[in-house]
Design an enzyme around this catalytic site. Structure first.
Site, PDB file in Angstrom:
ATOM      1  N   LYS A 117       0.876  -1.183   0.000  1.00  0.00           N
ATOM      2  CA  LYS A 117       0.000   0.000   0.000  1.00  0.00           C
ATOM      3  C   LYS A 117       0.904   1.220   0.000  1.00  0.00           C
ATOM      4  O   LYS A 117       2.002   1.195   0.548  1.00  0.00           O
ATOM      5  CB  LYS A 117      -0.890   0.004   1.252  1.00  0.00           C
ATOM      6  CG  LYS A 117      -1.991   1.034   1.232  1.00  0.00           C
ATOM      7  CD  LYS A 117      -3.133   0.688   0.272  1.00  0.00           C
ATOM      8  CE  LYS A 117      -4.353   0.215   0.979  1.00  0.00           C
ATOM      9  NZ  LYS A 117      -5.355  -0.398   0.185  1.00  0.00           N
TER      10      LYS A 117
HETATM   11  N1  GLU Z   1      -7.234  -0.295  -3.066  1.00  0.00           N
HETATM   12  C1  GLU Z   1      -8.000  -1.469  -3.319  1.00  0.00           C
HETATM   13  C2  GLU Z   1      -8.050  -2.372  -2.098  1.00  0.00           C
HETATM   14  O1  GLU Z   1      -7.829  -1.926  -1.001  1.00  0.00           O
HETATM   15  C3  GLU Z   1      -7.566  -2.216  -4.561  1.00  0.00           C
HETATM   16  C4  GLU Z   1      -6.165  -2.662  -4.627  1.00  0.00           C
HETATM   17  C5  GLU Z   1      -5.778  -3.201  -6.002  1.00  0.00           C
HETATM   18  O2  GLU Z   1      -6.613  -3.315  -6.864  1.00  0.00           O
HETATM   19  O3  GLU Z   1      -4.588  -3.485  -6.159  1.00  0.00           O
HETATM   20  O4  GLU Z   1      -8.394  -3.518  -2.182  1.00  0.00           O
END
Ligand code: GLU
Length: 427
Positions: A117
């Site tokens: 993240k």
């Molecule tokens: N931000 C989204 C999540 O928390 C998607 C992450 C992604 O598609 O890589 O699942």
């Protein structure tokens, strides 16, 4: 088992950071599992955290300096994967905690990805479109050497959107000297994005809600639902549940919520990002605060806005029969313990909203193969993946004396631990 369990007293220390939540959940699940404590110790820490300085020139000529992060948690099952958020509360710790959640989320879904993240501590609402573009391009350049289609693949998260991902893809591609759509997912379809990616997290929340109510012998036509958050996740989930015959009685956004016991016409309410004042100006018979919405006497409550909204302060007052986590990390560990005591099932984020990263995976496949899928194919394959994951988690839930979160963690951790065992520790 070798582990010591976290005491309820420890768990009652609030407020709790995303990292504390993630670590406590990991330890809690480990207590149910026969896996090597050494692997769990390793998984409590990220592989790497990149911290970068992102200066931009504001429109008034001033230079503003922001801090950006990319926390790469684990890649034993494949490249790092996870969103990038633009929010004033972004910290290194938060990125690490949410990166851990991505590792479990990808493993629950059995996707060939690890977890990461990233984000920038900034309020995107304070920036013009041009300033956001500058910020994104500069951030991309700062993390360019650690991302890539086989290394780490970012995606949208809070405060970022398909346009942000298009800038990221362009900034990366320009430096590499070729168009590389697979470096990022959640792009607009015209530049290699997948159809149905935008609505996928909400769609998976709806699919899991449908399965959960069936599991608890409720009928969709007799099921009332309250949804906190009318952004991408909440609005898409609410509309689908409405289509499937459930009675969506309350929705909210950052300005507050509306309530109609006879059911809201969710399709006539634009999502928050489409029209920021739409919820409160909808003209429903009653208004509620965001806190009141969570405590409504409904069958299902779906927190789909921000983290840490279900805490010791309100867990005893939640009147819903089932909680479905649409947001990432909406329930603190202490609140989870209270729900477990009260026997209120909480279907965790790493399963319920995993449709986003699942369609990100489909997008990555489409980019690599240079072949777009139809929306019907995306929906069919997402449905199949969600049902497979639901069955895997349900199987663990049925044979163990634990929560749905424990069951999902057990599915995820077993896969990750086995992969670590097979690959071994680099000496
Ligand atoms: N931000 C989204 C999540 O928390 C998607 C992450 C992604 O598609 O890589 O699942």
């Amino acid at each position: 088992m070798a582990a010591t369990s976290t005491s309820a007293d420890d768990e009652r220390d609030e407020p709790e950071s995303a990292l504390e939540t993630a670590r406590r959940q990991l330890q809690h699940a480990f207590d149910h599992l026969d896996i090597d404590q050494n692997i769990v110790e390793r998984l409590k820490h990220p592989k790497k955290v990149h911290e970068v300085t992102v200066p931009i020139e504001r429109e008034n000529g001033d230079v503003e300096v922001y801090t950006g992060y990319r926390a790469q948690h684990d890649s034993v099952r494949g490249p790092f994967k996870g969103g990038i958020r633009y929010h004033p509360d972004v910290t290194r710790e938060e990125c690490v905690g949410l990166g851990m959640l991505m590792t479990w989320k990808c493993a629950v879904m059995d996707l060939p990805f690890g977890g990461a993240k990233g984000g920038i501590a900034v309020n995107p609402k304070d920036l013009s479109t041009e300033e956001k573009e500058q910020l994104t391009r500069r951030f991309t350049d700062e993390i360019r050497s650690v991302i890539g289609p086989t290394k780490d693949i970012p995606a949208p998260d809070m405060g970022t959107d398909p346009q942000t991902m298009a800038w990221l893809m362009d900034a990366y591609s320009m430096q590499e000297g070729e168009t590389i759509p697979g470096v990022v997912t959640g792009k607009p379809p015209i530049v290699g994005g997948s159809k149905g990616r935008d609505s996928a997290p909400g769609r998976s929340v709806a699919i899991i809600t449908r399965e959960a109510i069936e599991y608890y012998d409720k009928h969709s036509h007799e099921t009332s639902v309250a949804v906190q958050g009318f952004g991408s996740v909440g609005s898409n989930a609410a509309k689908l549940l409405d289509d499937w015959g459930m009675n969506v009685v309350a929705v909210s956004d950052v300005n507050g919520g509306i309530y109609d016991a006879t059911g809201l016409d969710t399709h006539s309410i634009p999502a928050h990002h489409e029209e920021p004042e739409a919820v409160m100006t909808h003209g429903a018979p009653e208004t509620v605060t965001n806190d009141e919405l969570l405590e409504l006497n409904v069958d299902v409550v779906i927190p789909a806005a921000i983290g840490n909204v279900l805490t010791v302060d309100n867990a005893d007052d939640i009147a819903a029969d089932i909680v479905i986590e649409g947001a990432n990390g909406p329930t603190t560990s202490a609140a989870s313990a209270i729900f477990a005591e009260r026997e209120i099932p909480v279907i965790p984020d790493i399963l319920a909203n995993a449709g986003g990263v699942t369609v990100s995976y489909f997008e990555w496949l489409q980019d690599i193969n240079r072949r777009a899928w139809s929306l019907d194919r995306v929906h069919d394959e997402l449905e199949a993946e969600m049902l497979a994951a639901w069955r895997d988690v349900r199987k663990e839930f049925d044979v163990r004396d634990g929560t749905w979160r424990d069951a999902a963690y057990i599915v995820a951790l077993s896969r990750i631990a086995k992969a670590h065992e097979m690959r071994g520790l680099w000496p």
